[in-house]
Scaffold this active site. Structure first.
Site: not given
Length: 596
Positions: A149, A151, A434
């Site tokens: 990912d 961010d 995250d």
């Protein structure tokens, strides 16, 4: 003293304490295992333990420190009696010292001294926030493909971003949704909330729930004020339990509760608390459901209108952290012959600017596939939405996608086409993200990929756990709890008064070990003793977890991560990393503590 030597000393001392002989010297007829709760604590000046001399600290009929473990007559307990089995009846009244309080306090002081004499004060200092922790066994030599990912995975952001998101969403709430202008007076409160909390949409309550669906007392907030435990029980029908049908669903969104799982949700929780607080303090009637929806939309507008992207792109040095470490990770993986891909919900222009800042203008050369605006988690479940290619200016192209080529940028799409076009399936793939729901859950449960959770909170929480004060408090809390469990059969009035004192001390210790992480909600990983709902999801949806992708730099490409065999409740803690309540739970070499 090394951990191994300390552990051996503890084992021998505990066996000698409970049985009179070390384990290797015991008769084969001995079959009962008695465990003693380990304590890492010193006698504080002025404490009960420091006021008593060795002779005074033991009640009439006891024989010193170990005398409290056997009847005063010196005879062994009858089978089925004593501490051998939790919940079993204690010794008969004739075998207990006359003064119950003296006997109980002797056990208390004896327990406080026992392990303090064996374990050095700095025994917990080797915990390392750069460690990768394993929920499941993962052999990196079998992983050929690494996915990321963007961010809060490849790009970590400073806390200053949360305050700016909060302020802009607050403005939208007032200007677009016409909320009272007085809400402007509520400034952002850093660290008021933590990730993983639940929000009761209809009651307007922010709370922390454990892995068994129980609300942790003292962690329920209406606005910026805690709700008394008595009121919480009344609101939830006389129990702290939240029924499964009311709890958040698979992606953290239930009919009545929402779980805030990503780091971007921290300013949203804070704004909800501030707005609720305004209406309550001013006696204004409002609908909590409307407030929840309006705040959620206001936060969404910050992202959809591009404000967050604009702030970061205008000051990359201020907002992006540890970009050089991301660069080092990508270089290392490519040099090892690994294939890399990127799947993010962010737009290409934003990702391109950030990756150029961290890695350089040729950052796309590292990735075999790059997918932006993927619309996760729907990307992992939708089999209809096709991929579209973007040209060098970020404009959409019209041709049908029949392959995913290196150097190209793709938008949207779905995982089923991704698997068909790449052939990257199963445990050969390790994906980092995250968000436990949007990034990892579907990949692990439905597609068999290996998953790695990025949990930046590990870094500050590990620092707390490594402090001497926390180690002292936690280990004594565990020991005191064990002492109360073993001696609870003493129910005479004198003993009850002692237990009331112990319970008060236990509650103070529980509050202290919570507040050192966050005064309102404590650690994101634990309630007082149980794992949190967040921890339950973390262990379910991630094979490994770490503070940042840079933790990979501490391990060679053929490293195997082994989960620690933590004892089940019916198992005895006989192996090294369980003897000291956390002090020895490090899966890495001692010298690795110097990495950072």
């Amino acid at each position: 003293m090394s951990f191994k030597a300390v552990g051996a000393a503890v084992v021998r001392a505990l066996w000698t304490k409970g049985h009179g002989t070390p384990p290797l010297a015991r008769s084969t007829r001995a079959s009962t295992l008695t465990t003693t709760c380990s304590v890492l604590t010193a006698r504080e000046p002025g404490s009960e333990a420091s006021r008593l001399s060795p002779e005074q600290s033991y009640g009439p009929g006891s024989d010193g420190p170990s005398g409290a473990d056997v009847p005063p007559s010196g005879e062994p307990p009858h089978p089925g009696e004593g501490e051998g089995a939790p919940g079993a009846r204690g010794r008969s009244s004739t075998a207990v010292p006359t003064r119950q309080a003296s006997y109980l306090w002797a056990r208390y002081n004896d327990t406080k001294r026992l392990v303090h004499d064996l374990i050095p004060p700095g025994a917990c200092n080797l915990l390392n926030s750069s460690t990768i922790y394993a929920n499941n066994e993962v052999d990196l030599s079998t992983v050929d493909i690494y996915g990321f990912d963007y961010d809060y995975t490849l790009a970590l952001y400073s806390n200053a971003l949360n305050g700016m998101i909060y302020d802009k969403a607050k403005s939208f709430l007032i200007e677009h949704f016409k909320y009272p202008k007085e809400i402007h007076k509520y400034d952002y409160i850093p660290n008021f909330t933590v990730r993983g909390l639940h929000y009761d949409i209809q009651k307007g309550l922010l709370m922390k729930i454990d892995a068994f669906h129980y609300i942790q007392p003292g962690t329920v907030y209406r606005g910026l004020s805690p709700v008394p435990d008595e009121e919480v029980l009344e609101l939830f029908g006389g129990t702290y339990h939240v029924p499964l049908e009311q709890d958040s669903g698979f992606y953290g969104k239930g009919p009545k509760l929402k779980q805030f799982m990503d780091i971007f949700s921290i300013p949203e929780m804070t704004l909800l608390a501030a707005a609720n607080d305004f209406f309550i303090r001013n006696g204004i009637d409002y609908d909590p459901v409307h407030l929840f929806k309006d705040v959620s939309e206001a936060i969404g507008m910050v992202h959809l209108k591009g404000f967050m992207y604009k702030w970061i792109m205008e000051d990359l040095d201020k907002f992006i952290l540890r970009g050089d470490e991301t660069d080092a990770v990508l270089h290392r993986l490519v040099s090892q012959g690994k294939k890399l891909f990127l799947i993010t919900n962010s737009p290409f222009s934003f990702v391109d600017k950030g990756m150029r800042h961290m890695v350089g203008k040729d950052w796309r050369d590292f990735f075999d596939v790059v997918i932006v605006q993927a619309d996760k988690p729907h990307f992992f479940t939708d089999c209809i939405k096709p991929f579209r290619r973007l040209d060098g200016n970020g404009d959409l192209q019209w041709e049908k996608i029949t392959s995913l080529d290196k150097g190209q940028i793709y938008k949207q799409g779905n995982l089923f086409d991704f698997l068909r076009l790449t052939g990257w399936r199963g445990s050969r793939v390790l994906y980092f993200g995250d968000h436990l729901y949007s990034d990892l859950a579907d990949l692990m449960l439905r597609h068999g990929w290996r998953t790695a959770a990025i949990v930046p909170e590990l870094e500050p929480e590990t620092k707390v756990v490594s402090t001497h004060r926390y180690a002292l408090s936690l280990t004594w809390l565990q020991a005191l709890t064990g002492l109360m469990e073993r001696l609870q059969t003493h129910r005479d009035p004198e003993s009850k008064r002692v237990f009331e004192e112990w319970q008060k001390e236990r509650e103070e210790l529980r509050a202290m070990t919570k507040n050192v992480f966050n005064p309102q909600f404590g650690s994101i990983f634990r309630t007082c003793h149980n794992p949190t709902y967040f921890s339950r999801r973390l262990s379910r949806f991630s094979d490994v977890y770490m503070a940042s992708v840079s933790c990979l730099l501490n391990y060679d490409p053929s490293y195997t991560f082994y989960p620690r065999r933590t004892p089940l409740q019916h198992e005895a803690p006989l192996w090294m990393d369980q003897l000291c309540t956390g002090c020895m739970k490090t899966p890495h070499l001692e010298e690795m503590s110097q990495i950072r």
